[in-house]
Scaffold this motif. Structure first.
Motif, PDB file in Angstrom:
ATOM      1  N   VAL A 143       0.868  -1.176  -0.043  1.00  0.00           N
ATOM      2  CA  VAL A 143       0.052   0.092   0.023  1.00  0.00           C
ATOM      3  C   VAL A 143       0.887   1.324  -0.044  1.00  0.00           C
ATOM      4  N   LEU A 144       1.763   1.149   0.789  1.00  0.00           N
ATOM      5  CA  LEU A 144       2.646   2.438   0.671  1.00  0.00           C
ATOM      6  C   LEU A 144       3.569   2.648  -0.424  1.00  0.00           C
ATOM      7  N   ASN A 145       3.983   1.435  -1.135  1.00  0.00           N
ATOM      8  CA  ASN A 145       4.541   1.648  -2.446  1.00  0.00           C
ATOM      9  C   ASN A 145       3.578   2.149  -3.288  1.00  0.00           C
ATOM     10  N   LEU A 146       2.424   1.739  -3.143  1.00  0.00           N
ATOM     11  CA  LEU A 146       1.517   2.531  -4.447  1.00  0.00           C
ATOM     12  C   LEU A 146       1.352   3.975  -4.347  1.00  0.00           C
ATOM     13  N   ALA A 147       1.321   4.347  -3.127  1.00  0.00           N
ATOM     14  CA  ALA A 147       1.143   5.684  -2.775  1.00  0.00           C
ATOM     15  C   ALA A 147       2.641   6.370  -2.992  1.00  0.00           C
ATOM     16  N   ASN A 148       3.663   5.661  -2.933  1.00  0.00           N
ATOM     17  CA  ASN A 148       4.900   6.346  -3.253  1.00  0.00           C
ATOM     18  C   ASN A 148       5.079   6.584  -4.743  1.00  0.00           C
ATOM     19  N   VAL A 149       4.429   5.725  -5.539  1.00  0.00           N
ATOM     20  CA  VAL A 149       4.474   5.482  -6.905  1.00  0.00           C
ATOM     21  C   VAL A 149       3.820   6.861  -7.293  1.00  0.00           C
ATOM     22  N   ALA A 150       2.536   7.194  -6.737  1.00  0.00           N
ATOM     23  CA  ALA A 150       1.807   8.264  -7.191  1.00  0.00           C
ATOM     24  C   ALA A 150       2.311   9.600  -6.860  1.00  0.00           C
ATOM     25  N   ALA A 151       3.187   9.664  -5.712  1.00  0.00           N
ATOM     26  CA  ALA A 151       3.848  10.782  -5.448  1.00  0.00           C
ATOM     27  C   ALA A 151       5.206  10.958  -6.167  1.00  0.00           C
ATOM     28  N   SER A 152       5.701   9.900  -6.537  1.00  0.00           N
ATOM     29  CA  SER A 152       6.922  10.306  -7.305  1.00  0.00           C
ATOM     30  C   SER A 152       6.633  10.783  -8.673  1.00  0.00           C
ATOM     31  N   MET A 153       5.211  10.202  -9.340  1.00  0.00           N
ATOM     32  CA  MET A 153       5.009  10.625 -10.599  1.00  0.00           C
ATOM     33  C   MET A 153       4.745  12.369 -10.591  1.00  0.00           C
ATOM     34  N   ARG A 154       4.459  13.050  -9.315  1.00  0.00           N
ATOM     35  CA  ARG A 154       4.257  14.279  -9.385  1.00  0.00           C
ATOM     36  C   ARG A 154       5.522  15.020  -9.065  1.00  0.00           C
TER      37      ARG A 154
END
Length: 215
Positions: A189-200
């Motif tokens: 779950v944390l990695n999915l959120a991390n992906v979303a943040a890194s794309m920004r």
């Protein structure tokens, strides 16, 4: 981290043997430390090889990839140290000592805080300095904790030279399965959120990291 089960699963087994059979408690602890060291080395190698491809797949920008490469070059060395430290903390708790791991953790944290500005700014190492400081603090924590366990007679150094028995490995595998599944679920779950943040972008990713660390 998924390998946290090493300390959690070992704690009750050491506690059960600590008073009646201290030699067996020492052997259980030594076996778990060897497994932790081996697992940490494997993790270190895997992260060393696949960190950049994984970071690229997660959508990290070029600037983030450069900083990630610099940071992990020194930080991944502490993977075995982290797992060994987790096992030593569990061992202290098994022997009904919660003050010592708190003291060693505070000491290592203060050491870490002192090294960060020294390496990052005084020596001008930047991100690499931050990684070196954290790795050095982890090494200090693991070394001091092991030294105390040996000095108090809770860990016989000779047991570290024995290959872990199959029965002890089976206990670790059985007890650790559920704990590993739980940890992997949280990390996913944390990695999915991390992906979303890194794309920004890097600013958004840095802001996101504050949340998990604060929590």
């Amino acid at each position: 981290m998924p390998m946290n089960f090493l300390g959690i699963a070992t704690l009750p087994r050491i506690a059960a043997e600590s008073s009646g059979n201290p030699q067996e408690a020492s052997r259980i602890l030594a076996s778990t430390l060897l497994v932790a060291l081996g697992a940490g080395i494997v993790i270190m190698i895997v992260l060393g090889v696949f960190t950049m491809p994984i970071a690229s797949k997660l959508g990290a920008s070029a600037s983030l990839l450069e900083q990630t490469s610099i940071y992990f070059r020194y930080r991944i060395i502490s993977a075995p140290l982290f797992l060994v430290s987790a096992v030593t903390v569990a061992a202290f708790r098994a022997f009904q000592d919660t003050a010592t791991p708190l003291g060693t953790a505070v000491f290592a944290d203060l050491f870490n805080m002192a090294l960060h500005p020294f390496f990052m700014f005084y020596l001008g190492l930047g991100v690499a300095g931050a990684a070196i400081a954290q790795t050095a603090a982890q090494l200090l924590h693991a070394t001091v904790s092991l030294g105390i366990l040996i000095r108090r007679g809770w860990l016989d150094p000779a047991h570290l030279l024995e290959f872990p028995a199959k029965s002890r490995l089976a206990h670790l595998a059985r007890d650790g399965f559920a704990l590993t599944f739980r940890s992997l679920s949280i990390i996913s779950v944390l990695n999915l959120a991390n992906v979303a943040a890194s794309m920004r972008g890097s600013l958004c990713l840095a802001a996101f990291e504050v949340g998990p660390q604060s929590f």
